[in-house]
Design a protein around this motif. Structure first.
Motif, PDB file in Angstrom:
ATOM      1  N   MET A  30       0.824  -1.196   0.000  1.00 37.49           N
ATOM      2  CA  MET A  30       0.000   0.000   0.000  1.00 37.49           C
ATOM      3  C   MET A  30       0.865   1.256   0.000  1.00 37.49           C
ATOM      4  N   GLY A  31       2.140   1.165   0.312  1.00 39.54           N
ATOM      5  CA  GLY A  31       3.015   2.312   0.488  1.00 39.54           C
ATOM      6  C   GLY A  31       2.993   3.301  -0.664  1.00 39.54           C
ATOM      7  N   MET A  32       3.514   2.936  -1.824  1.00 42.55           N
ATOM      8  CA  MET A  32       3.581   3.856  -2.952  1.00 42.55           C
ATOM      9  C   MET A  32       2.208   4.071  -3.578  1.00 42.55           C
ATOM     10  N   PHE A  33       1.356   3.039  -3.554  1.00 46.72           N
ATOM     11  CA  PHE A  33       0.004   3.207  -4.089  1.00 46.72           C
ATOM     12  C   PHE A  33      -0.767   4.228  -3.261  1.00 46.72           C
ATOM     13  N   GLY A  34      -0.656   4.156  -1.952  1.00 43.45           N
ATOM     14  CA  GLY A  34      -1.334   5.112  -1.079  1.00 43.45           C
ATOM     15  C   GLY A  34      -0.843   6.532  -1.295  1.00 43.45           C
ATOM     16  N   TYR A  35       0.467   6.695  -1.463  1.00 38.52           N
ATOM     17  CA  TYR A  35       1.037   8.023  -1.725  1.00 38.52           C
ATOM     18  C   TYR A  35       0.503   8.588  -3.033  1.00 38.52           C
ATOM     19  N   ARG A  36       0.545   7.788  -4.073  1.00 37.79           N
ATOM     20  CA  ARG A  36       0.090   8.255  -5.392  1.00 37.79           C
ATOM     21  C   ARG A  36      -1.410   8.531  -5.398  1.00 37.79           C
ATOM     22  N   PHE A  37      -2.155   7.681  -4.745  1.00 40.73           N
ATOM     23  CA  PHE A  37      -3.599   7.864  -4.676  1.00 40.73           C
ATOM     24  C   PHE A  37      -3.946   9.166  -3.957  1.00 40.73           C
ATOM     25  N   MET A  38      -3.305   9.439  -2.851  1.00 44.94           N
ATOM     26  CA  MET A  38      -3.584  10.665  -2.099  1.00 44.94           C
ATOM     27  C   MET A  38      -3.175  11.908  -2.886  1.00 44.94           C
ATOM     28  N   GLN A  39      -2.092  11.826  -3.647  1.00 50.31           N
ATOM     29  CA  GLN A  39      -1.692  12.963  -4.475  1.00 50.31           C
ATOM     30  C   GLN A  39      -2.749  13.244  -5.543  1.00 50.31           C
ATOM     31  N   LEU A  40      -3.272  12.195  -6.157  1.00 51.45           N
ATOM     32  CA  LEU A  40      -4.309  12.371  -7.180  1.00 51.45           C
ATOM     33  C   LEU A  40      -5.603  12.906  -6.575  1.00 51.45           C
ATOM     34  N   VAL A  41      -5.980  12.370  -5.436  1.00 54.89           N
ATOM     35  CA  VAL A  41      -7.205  12.832  -4.779  1.00 54.89           C
ATOM     36  C   VAL A  41      -7.062  14.309  -4.373  1.00 54.89           C
ATOM     37  N   GLY A  42      -5.892  14.693  -3.923  1.00 58.14           N
ATOM     38  CA  GLY A  42      -5.672  16.069  -3.496  1.00 58.14           C
ATOM     39  C   GLY A  42      -5.743  17.082  -4.620  1.00 58.14           C
ATOM     40  N   VAL A  43      -5.327  16.702  -5.811  1.00 59.79           N
ATOM     41  CA  VAL A  43      -5.289  17.647  -6.932  1.00 59.79           C
ATOM     42  C   VAL A  43      -6.522  17.521  -7.838  1.00 59.79           C
ATOM     43  N   LEU A  44      -7.325  16.503  -7.632  1.00 61.13           N
ATOM     44  CA  LEU A  44      -8.489  16.264  -8.482  1.00 61.13           C
ATOM     45  C   LEU A  44      -9.489  17.426  -8.492  1.00 61.13           C
ATOM     46  N   PRO A  45      -9.839  18.048  -7.364  1.00 66.53           N
ATOM     47  CA  PRO A  45     -10.771  19.184  -7.424  1.00 66.53           C
ATOM     48  C   PRO A  45     -10.257  20.336  -8.287  1.00 66.53           C
ATOM     49  N   THR A  46      -8.977  20.630  -8.194  1.00 59.29           N
ATOM     50  CA  THR A  46      -8.411  21.714  -9.006  1.00 59.29           C
ATOM     51  C   THR A  46      -8.447  21.360 -10.486  1.00 59.29           C
ATOM     52  N   LEU A  47      -8.099  20.129 -10.815  1.00 60.35           N
ATOM     53  CA  LEU A  47      -8.158  19.693 -12.216  1.00 60.35           C
ATOM     54  C   LEU A  47      -9.577  19.777 -12.760  1.00 60.35           C
ATOM     55  N   LEU A  48     -10.541  19.324 -11.977  1.00 53.59           N
ATOM     56  CA  LEU A  48     -11.936  19.380 -12.422  1.00 53.59           C
ATOM     57  C   LEU A  48     -12.414  20.824 -12.589  1.00 53.59           C
ATOM     58  N   LEU A  49     -12.041  21.684 -11.668  1.00 54.10           N
ATOM     59  CA  LEU A  49     -12.426  23.091 -11.774  1.00 54.10           C
ATOM     60  C   LEU A  49     -11.854  23.737 -13.033  1.00 54.10           C
ATOM     61  N   LEU A  50     -10.603  23.458 -13.333  1.00 54.45           N
ATOM     62  CA  LEU A  50      -9.990  24.035 -14.532  1.00 54.45           C
ATOM     63  C   LEU A  50     -10.604  23.458 -15.801  1.00 54.45           C
TER      64      LEU A  50
END
Length: 161
Positions: A1-21
């Protein structure tokens, strides 16, 4: 879960900004009549630049753990530092440019508001010139009826002691 969790959280964190743009790009692309003159192209360009900066940021954050592991382990820390500086410099330049274009789109194509009809606030101008003093008994009276001097002190009464 280590790297998958890191990558998943990065995507979840930036997803609202990407959707807004993305929504901003779609709305700017379809609102031809609502956005006057140069506002639409500036909004499209600004949202595109910000979207590209967010994508660069996501790619960098997703690739960062692998880059650190491969570069630091093999002694290529200097190459990693230069790559990190390059990505950061692109973002330092890109974000203000994109945001500046969006701010410029807000003000582009706007006409100055019309002058008020009938004087300031709709009130008619005064009938007399305020610069002339009214005929009054008090020579110190101002045009508005007051005086610039303090009131006269009452007469002092002397009491015999």
């Amino acid at each position: 879960m280590g790297m998958f969790g890191y990558r998943f959280m990065q995507l979840v964190g930036v997803l609202p900004t990407l959707l807004l743009l993305l929504v901003a790009l779609v709305l700017a692309g379809t609102a031809r009549r609502r956005l006057p003159g140069r506002a639409r192209p500036l909004l499209l360009a600004g949202a595109t630049v910000l979207l590209l900066m967010e994508l660069v940021s996501v790619v960098w954050l997703l690739a960062l753990p692998d880059l650190v592991r491969s570069r630091v382990g093999s002694g290529g820390l200097r190459q990693f530092e230069l790559l990190n500086l390059t990505v950061s410099a692109v973002q330092w330049i890109g974000y203000p440019i994109g945001l500046g274009m969006i701010v410029a789109a807000v003000f582009a194509g706007r006409a100055a508001p019309p002058a008020p009809v009938g004087g300031w606030g709709g009130w008619p101008p005064p009938a007399t010139d305020p610069g002339t003093a009214p005929a009054a008994a008090d020579p110190t009276a101002t045009p508005w009826g007051g005086s610039d001097r303090p009131p006269v002190a009452p007469q002092q009464v002397t009491r015999p002691d």
